[in-house]
Enzyme design. Structure first.
Site, mmCIF file in Angstrom:
data_model
loop_
_atom_site.group_PDB
_atom_site.id
_atom_site.type_symbol
_atom_site.label_atom_id
_atom_site.label_comp_id
_atom_site.label_asym_id
_atom_site.label_seq_id
_atom_site.Cartn_x
_atom_site.Cartn_y
_atom_site.Cartn_z
ATOM 1 N N ASP A 1 104.690 53.165 60.199
ATOM 2 C CA ASP A 1 104.730 52.569 58.863
ATOM 3 C C ASP A 1 104.386 53.609 57.797
ATOM 4 O O ASP A 1 103.533 54.472 58.016
ATOM 5 C CB ASP A 1 103.723 51.414 58.807
ATOM 6 C CG ASP A 1 103.954 50.489 57.633
ATOM 7 O OD1 ASP A 1 105.038 50.560 57.015
ATOM 8 O OD2 ASP A 1 103.053 49.692 57.319
ATOM 9 N N ASN B 1 113.607 43.393 59.503
ATOM 10 C CA ASN B 1 114.038 44.475 58.614
ATOM 11 C C ASN B 1 115.425 44.252 58.018
ATOM 12 O O ASN B 1 115.820 44.934 57.067
ATOM 13 C CB ASN B 1 114.017 45.828 59.343
ATOM 14 C CG ASN B 1 112.617 46.369 59.540
ATOM 15 O OD1 ASN B 1 112.378 47.209 60.412
ATOM 16 N ND2 ASN B 1 111.656 45.906 58.736
#
Length: 236
Positions: free
Chosen positions: A16, A64
């Protein structure tokens, strides 16, 4: 010489912070993702040299798809480049590639490239690199339950005989060592639908370091933290 893995056989990473890395440097978000791919390449090499048996990387979640179309296109382009550029290195270094998640839903050319890479590296046994693509842990568990339910319906398994091993064996990670250490970069303190079943007794490590800056030294810090913990698995 002491074991650099501190006994961790299987390490997973929620990668991330690519976007925030780019934003801090006043760069396009796409360059953050590109730098993130370079970090993947570096960490996989380091992990192999350390002797880690399996590494699972959260590359693209089923959620996503909600990102802007342009960003998704950039990510898929980087995925194509990564597979093409690194497959020979995987073979040379004994890395076996596997994919968890419903990668078959990706573009046909990517699916073909992944299938070819999986086949080409199937005989490698130094390290397994599991890449999570179009992956969500809840979906993974749902599919596992559906698989077991089908076995029950067909009379191959009695409901009362269903065990934890049946569930683990029906998950995408079947065949991989139990998850020892789960790392998340960028300072976020959540699992984001990643390896929820597998993380039941894994050690968790959170770092403020953004993924593009996560290097050998950062991995060593995470492993050292793992090595300093007493794993009791619910015991005293």
């Amino acid at each position: 010489m002491s074991d650099p893995t501190y006994g961790a056989r299987h390490v997973a990473i929620i990668m991330d912070g690519n976007g925030r890395w780019a934003k801090r440097k006043h760069l396009p978000r796409a360059l953050g993702h590109k730098k993130g791919v370079e970090a993947v390449r570096n960490i996989v090499r380091v992990a192999g040299k350390m002797g880690i048996e399996a590494m699972t990387l959260y590359a693209f979640s089923s959620e996503n798809w909600n990102r802007p179309e342009e960003e998704i296109s950039d990510l898929m382009g980087l995925l194509r480049q990564y597979i093409q550029s690194d497959i020979d290195e995987f073979v040379e270094n004994g890395v076996r590639l596997t994919v968890i998640g419903n990668y078959k839903a990706l573009d046909p050319d990517i699916v073909s490239m992944i299938d070819n890479a999986i086949e080409k590296t199937a005989g490698n046994d130094k390290m397994t690199l599991a890449v999570a693509l179009n992956y969500g842990a809840q979906d993974e568990m749902l599919r596992a339950v559906q698989h077991i339910a089908t076995n029950v319906k067909q009379g191959e398994l009695k409901p009362e005989a269903i065990s934890l091993d049946h569930i683990s064996g029906a998950l995408d990670t079947a065949g991989l060592p139990p998850l020892d250490l789960l790392i998340r970069t960028s300072g976020e303190l959540r699992l984001s639908n990643f390896l929820l079943w597998q993380a039941a007794y894994s050690e968790l490590y959170f770092t403020d370091t953004l993924w593009p800056d996560f290097d050998k030294a950062e991995l060593e810090k995470a492993l050292q933290s793992f090595g300093n913990r007493e794993r009791r698995f619910g015991g005293r």
